[in-house]
Motif scaffolding. Structure first.
Motif, short mmCIF file in Angstrom:
data_model
loop_
_atom_site.label_atom_id
_atom_site.label_comp_id
_atom_site.label_asym_id
_atom_site.label_seq_id
_atom_site.Cartn_x
_atom_site.Cartn_y
_atom_site.Cartn_z
N ARG A 1 2.27 -3.55 5.74
CA ARG A 1 1.40 -2.75 4.87
C ARG A 1 0.00 -2.64 5.46
O ARG A 1 -0.44 -3.50 6.20
CB ARG A 1 1.31 -3.39 3.48
CG ARG A 1 2.63 -3.49 2.78
CD ARG A 1 3.11 -2.11 2.40
NE ARG A 1 4.40 -2.18 1.74
CZ ARG A 1 5.39 -1.34 1.98
NH1 ARG A 1 5.25 -0.40 2.86
NH2 ARG A 1 6.52 -1.45 1.36
N GLN A 2 -0.71 -1.58 5.08
CA GLN A 2 -2.09 -1.39 5.49
C GLN A 2 -2.96 -1.43 4.24
O GLN A 2 -2.90 -0.52 3.40
CB GLN A 2 -2.27 -0.05 6.20
CG GLN A 2 -1.65 -0.01 7.57
CD GLN A 2 -1.86 1.34 8.24
OE1 GLN A 2 -1.96 2.35 7.58
NE2 GLN A 2 -1.92 1.33 9.55
N GLN A 3 -3.78 -2.43 4.13
CA GLN A 3 -4.59 -2.60 2.94
C GLN A 3 -5.92 -1.84 3.02
O GLN A 3 -6.48 -1.49 1.99
CB GLN A 3 -4.88 -4.10 2.73
CG GLN A 3 -3.65 -4.95 2.54
CD GLN A 3 -2.86 -4.56 1.30
OE1 GLN A 3 -3.42 -4.11 0.32
NE2 GLN A 3 -1.56 -4.72 1.37
N ILE B 1 -6.61 1.13 4.14
CA ILE B 1 -6.55 2.59 3.97
C ILE B 1 -6.39 2.90 2.49
O ILE B 1 -5.66 2.21 1.77
CB ILE B 1 -5.37 3.17 4.78
CG1 ILE B 1 -5.59 2.90 6.26
CG2 ILE B 1 -5.22 4.65 4.54
CD1 ILE B 1 -4.46 3.35 7.12
N SER C 1 -5.17 4.47 -0.99
CA SER C 1 -3.78 4.70 -1.41
C SER C 1 -3.39 6.16 -1.28
O SER C 1 -2.21 6.49 -1.16
CB SER C 1 -3.58 4.21 -2.83
OG SER C 1 -4.41 4.95 -3.72
N ARG D 1 -2.42 6.80 2.59
CA ARG D 1 -1.32 6.02 3.15
C ARG D 1 -0.06 6.86 3.31
O ARG D 1 0.23 7.71 2.48
CB ARG D 1 -1.00 4.82 2.26
CG ARG D 1 -2.01 3.73 2.34
CD ARG D 1 -1.57 2.54 1.56
NE ARG D 1 -2.74 1.73 1.22
CZ ARG D 1 -2.82 0.93 0.21
NH1 ARG D 1 -1.81 0.79 -0.61
NH2 ARG D 1 -3.91 0.24 -0.02
N ASN D 2 0.65 6.57 4.35
CA ASN D 2 1.92 7.25 4.60
C ASN D 2 2.97 6.17 4.86
O ASN D 2 2.70 5.19 5.53
CB ASN D 2 1.81 8.19 5.80
CG ASN D 2 2.94 9.18 5.87
OD1 ASN D 2 3.85 9.18 5.04
ND2 ASN D 2 2.89 10.03 6.87
N TYR D 3 4.15 6.36 4.31
CA TYR D 3 5.21 5.37 4.43
C TYR D 3 6.46 6.00 5.02
O TYR D 3 6.62 7.22 5.02
CB TYR D 3 5.56 4.79 3.05
CG TYR D 3 4.43 4.07 2.39
CD1 TYR D 3 4.11 2.77 2.75
CD2 TYR D 3 3.68 4.68 1.40
CE1 TYR D 3 3.08 2.09 2.14
CE2 TYR D 3 2.64 4.02 0.78
CZ TYR D 3 2.34 2.72 1.15
OH TYR D 3 1.32 2.06 0.55
#
Length: 171
Positions: free
Chosen positions: A60-62, A64, A66, A69-71
């Protein structure tokens, strides 16, 4: 520890049966080659999406927001034909925002460019579109329809026309 015993009569019997098993052996080798190629492409595209997203799977990237964010968003199955290997089933990864584009497999392409070149070359040498469609599966590992062969030849015709009408530089 592995204990290996060699039984000479069994080996002689197996060697005598080899001519009858030759086709089965080549079929098994071809299937294994396709499996390895498919696995390689899947791994390569998974690495590609990891680089695109900037993180590994489940990481996860905290820092950036919400919204930005790209998943990962699973994958979709696709077939791709490679010269000398045949038709492969691969899993192309997706992202939630739909921005990921694989560089490994070009979008909308279903066969290797070398196959396209071979088809056009055989067409230019006088083979009909119907005959090319008949022999395509044995030659390339993918059955082409006569309309696909025709479309490839038309594509080549437009490229030849662009080359023919190019501006000529004087020396």
């Amino acid at each position: 520890m592995l204990n290996l015993e060699i039984n000479l009569p069994e080996i002689k019997k197996f060697v005598k049966e080899l001519p009858a098993l030759k086709e089965e052996i080549f079929d098994m080798l071809h299937k294994e080659q396709k499996r390895v190629a498919s696995s390689f492409l899947n791994t390569l595209m998974n690495c590609e999406i990891s680089v695109f997203l900037g993180r590994e799977k489940y990481e996860r990237q905290q820092l950036i927001s919400s919204v930005a964010r790209n998943y990962r968003n699973g994958f979709y199955s696709r077939s791709f034909c490679i010269k000398g290997v045949g038709s492969l089933n691969v899993k192309v990864p997706r992202d939630r925002l739909g921005k990921f584009q694989s560089e490994v497999l070009p979008r909308y392409e279903r066969m290797d460019s070398r196959i396209k070149g071979d088809v056009v070359l055989m067409y230019l040498l006088g083979m009909s579109t119907r005959n090319l469609a008949l022999v395509s599966e044995r030659m390339f590992g993918k059955k082409l329809s006569h309309s696909e062969v025709s479309a490839l030849s038309q594509e080549m015709g437009t490229q030849v026309e662009v080359w023919r009408c190019r501006p000529i530089k004087e020396k």
